[in-house]
Scaffold this active site. Structure first.
Site, mmCIF file in Angstrom:
data_model
loop_
_atom_site.group_PDB
_atom_site.id
_atom_site.type_symbol
_atom_site.label_atom_id
_atom_site.label_comp_id
_atom_site.label_asym_id
_atom_site.label_seq_id
_atom_site.Cartn_x
_atom_site.Cartn_y
_atom_site.Cartn_z
ATOM 1 N N GLY A 17 0.989 -1.213 0.011
ATOM 2 C CA GLY A 17 -0.007 -0.097 -0.127
ATOM 3 C C GLY A 17 0.711 1.288 -0.038
ATOM 4 O O GLY A 17 1.709 1.420 0.720
ATOM 5 N N ARG A 78 1.070 -4.981 -5.102
ATOM 6 C CA ARG A 78 1.150 -6.445 -4.177
ATOM 7 C C ARG A 78 1.500 -7.387 -5.427
ATOM 8 O O ARG A 78 0.437 -7.826 -5.917
ATOM 9 C CB ARG A 78 -0.031 -6.323 -3.392
ATOM 10 C CG ARG A 78 -0.042 -5.275 -2.353
ATOM 11 C CD ARG A 78 -1.317 -5.514 -1.304
ATOM 12 N NE ARG A 78 -1.080 -4.733 -0.129
ATOM 13 C CZ ARG A 78 -2.144 -3.663 -0.104
ATOM 14 N NH1 ARG A 78 -2.831 -3.425 -0.975
ATOM 15 N NH2 ARG A 78 -1.776 -2.897 1.070
ATOM 16 N N ASP A 109 5.680 -5.037 5.853
ATOM 17 C CA ASP A 109 6.303 -6.396 6.150
ATOM 18 C C ASP A 109 6.370 -7.302 4.989
ATOM 19 O O ASP A 109 7.129 -8.172 4.963
ATOM 20 C CB ASP A 109 5.563 -6.924 7.703
ATOM 21 C CG ASP A 109 4.189 -7.178 7.473
ATOM 22 O OD1 ASP A 109 3.665 -6.833 6.455
ATOM 23 O OD2 ASP A 109 3.575 -7.675 8.607
ATOM 24 N N ASP A 133 -0.009 2.380 8.399
ATOM 25 C CA ASP A 133 -0.429 1.706 9.506
ATOM 26 C C ASP A 133 0.394 1.702 11.088
ATOM 27 O O ASP A 133 0.291 1.332 11.955
ATOM 28 C CB ASP A 133 -0.727 0.132 9.256
ATOM 29 C CG ASP A 133 -1.658 0.041 8.177
ATOM 30 O OD1 ASP A 133 -2.711 0.958 8.182
ATOM 31 O OD2 ASP A 133 -1.904 -1.317 7.475
ATOM 32 N N ASP A 135 2.753 -0.222 11.740
ATOM 33 C CA ASP A 135 2.894 -1.700 12.198
ATOM 34 C C ASP A 135 3.943 -2.516 12.075
ATOM 35 O O ASP A 135 4.023 -3.547 11.907
ATOM 36 C CB ASP A 135 1.374 -2.430 11.907
ATOM 37 C CG ASP A 135 1.530 -2.532 10.479
ATOM 38 O OD1 ASP A 135 2.204 -1.785 9.671
ATOM 39 O OD2 ASP A 135 0.797 -3.471 9.603
ATOM 40 N N ARG A 177 -6.097 -2.694 8.701
ATOM 41 C CA ARG A 177 -6.711 -3.961 8.782
ATOM 42 C C ARG A 177 -6.289 -4.800 10.104
ATOM 43 O O ARG A 177 -7.130 -5.669 10.639
ATOM 44 C CB ARG A 177 -6.618 -4.782 7.441
ATOM 45 C CG ARG A 177 -7.334 -5.796 7.017
ATOM 46 C CD ARG A 177 -7.181 -6.386 5.657
ATOM 47 N NE ARG A 177 -7.357 -5.356 4.861
ATOM 48 C CZ ARG A 177 -6.780 -5.413 3.401
ATOM 49 N NH1 ARG A 177 -6.045 -6.465 3.062
ATOM 50 N NH2 ARG A 177 -7.339 -4.407 2.436
HETATM 51 O O1 F6P Z 1 -1.382 -1.193 4.551
HETATM 52 C C1 F6P Z 1 -1.997 -0.106 4.803
HETATM 53 C C2 F6P Z 1 -3.458 -0.336 4.405
HETATM 54 O O2 F6P Z 1 -3.991 0.930 4.210
HETATM 55 C C3 F6P Z 1 -4.059 -1.035 5.546
HETATM 56 O O3 F6P Z 1 -4.635 -0.105 6.503
HETATM 57 C C4 F6P Z 1 -5.515 -1.260 4.594
HETATM 58 O O4 F6P Z 1 -6.120 -2.325 5.279
HETATM 59 C C5 F6P Z 1 -5.001 -1.849 3.219
HETATM 60 O O5 F6P Z 1 -3.711 -0.943 3.388
HETATM 61 C C6 F6P Z 1 -5.914 -1.813 2.029
HETATM 62 O O6 F6P Z 1 -5.180 -1.619 0.977
HETATM 63 P P1 F6P Z 1 -5.850 -1.758 -0.488
HETATM 64 O O7 F6P Z 1 -7.202 -1.147 -0.344
HETATM 65 O O8 F6P Z 1 -4.793 -1.075 -1.365
HETATM 66 O O9 F6P Z 1 -5.863 -3.233 -0.685
#
Ligand code: F6P
Length: 325
Positions: A17, A78, A109, A133, A135, A177
């Site tokens: 993301g 991704r 990660d 995040d 995280d 998430r």
């Molecule tokens: O990793 C960041 C983040 O914004 C999360 O908080 C969220 O769940 C996720 O990406 C959503 O990403 P996408 O909509 O691009 O799959």
């Protein structure tokens, strides 16, 4: 100009993301490399670009003025292929073919797992934490978090105006998430009545009790922050309405939190981490992740870094409850 020790060419990619500040990372990596006489290739669309050879040459001038821009000029993705042995082999082969002496990976990660695999296949990789995040377990901070918090706060302050006028309950879903760091900081900053987090059990009855008590004390409006990972904000709103009779409205902030011009904190952090990543590649580092620890930039082995524990700041959670009466 100093010369980079044994390093002639490196690559940079952004993955997962996007996060505000990724462009500032790219700029810092390219400019630092250039300062030491190292060529820099930009790999577009994350690991997909590495596997498919989607490459662009980057020089100091190609990154002019990008620090103030959100998103990532290299695009991001991704990449499912990177989860396969075949995909990883292909990515490593392409790195060797391009003559990369090192690779900087900015992402979360999942992106670092890819960097770890490439390091094992002989491509020295250094990760930089870039995700809204916050995280990444081994780092006190991830690039993009501050900007995302400020974007959310700005939107919620506006929402509060209208919710107050209508004496409603506003249920706001923020991103996260698997982690509630964003929800917690945002909730405290906007003075939420309750903050619902994926790391904690939902104390629904306590929240309703707090809302009722607030009403008796003259509070005419409520603000509930729900982290994405808790579940549907609409379900929370429906339950609140059923329990209290208060008109509860949902706002999902969504991807707006990932955009916008990065704050000073994100720009400076991105620049410090980008600089540091190139410096350690020059010193022969591989399979490392750059982190912020006790306000210092340092680095960890990726495996060690990702297996550390990072729970929510319990103290902050208690503070949020104490001041939400
Ligand atoms: O990793 C960041 C983040 O914004 C999360 O908080 C969220 O769940 C996720 O990406 C959503 O990403 P996408 O909509 O691009 O799959």
């Amino acid at each position: 100009m100093e010369q980079g020790k044994n390093i002639k060419r490196i690559g940079i990619l952004t993955s997962g993301g996007d996060a505000p500040g990724m462009n500032a990372v790219i700029r810092a990596v390219v400019r630092t490399a250039s300062n030491y006489g190292i060529a820099c290739l930009g790999i577009r669309r994350g690991y997909s670009g590495l596997i498919n050879g989607d490459i662009v040459e980057l020089g100091s001038r190609s990154v002019d003025g990008i620090s103030r821009k959100g998103g990532t000029m290299l695009y991001t993705a991704r990449c499912m292929e990177m989860l396969t042995e075949e995909g990883r082999q292909k990515a490593a082969e392409n790195c060797h073919y391009m003559g990369l002496d090192g690779l900087v990976v900015c992402g979360g990660d999942g992106s670092f797992r890819g960097a770890q695999a490439l390091s094992r296949l002989g491509v020295p990789c250094v990760g930089i934490p870039g995700t809204i995040d916050n995280d990444i377990v081994c780092s006190d901070y991830t690039i993009g978090f501050d900007t995302a918090c400020n974007t959310a706060i700005d939107a919620i302050d506006k929402l509060r105006d209208t919710m107050q006028s209508h004496e409603r309950c506003s249920v706001v879903e923020v991103m996260g998430r698997r982690a509630g760091h964003l929800a917690l900081d945002v909730g405290i900053a906007v003075g939420a009545t309750a903050i619902l987090l994926p790391e904690r059990d939902m104390e629904f009855d306590q929240m309703i009790e707090r809302m009722r008590a607030g009403r008796i004390r003259g509070r005419n409006h409520h603000l509930i922050i729900v982290a994405e990972g808790v579940g549907h904000a609409q379900d929370v709103a429906d339950r609140i309405e059923a329990a209290t009779g208060i008109d509860a409205r949902v706002t999902v902030l969504g991807h707006i939190q990932r955009g916008g011009s990065p704050t000073v904190r994100d720009r400076v952090m991105a620049t410090r981490m980008g600089y540091y990543a190139v410096k350690i590649l020059m010193e022969g580092a591989s399979n490392r992740v750059v982190v912020l620890k006790d306000n210092e930039i340092t680095d960890f082995d990726i495996e060690e870094g990702l297996t550390m524990q990072k729970d929510l700041n319990e103290c902050l959670f208690q503070v949020s409850k104490a001041v939400s009466i």
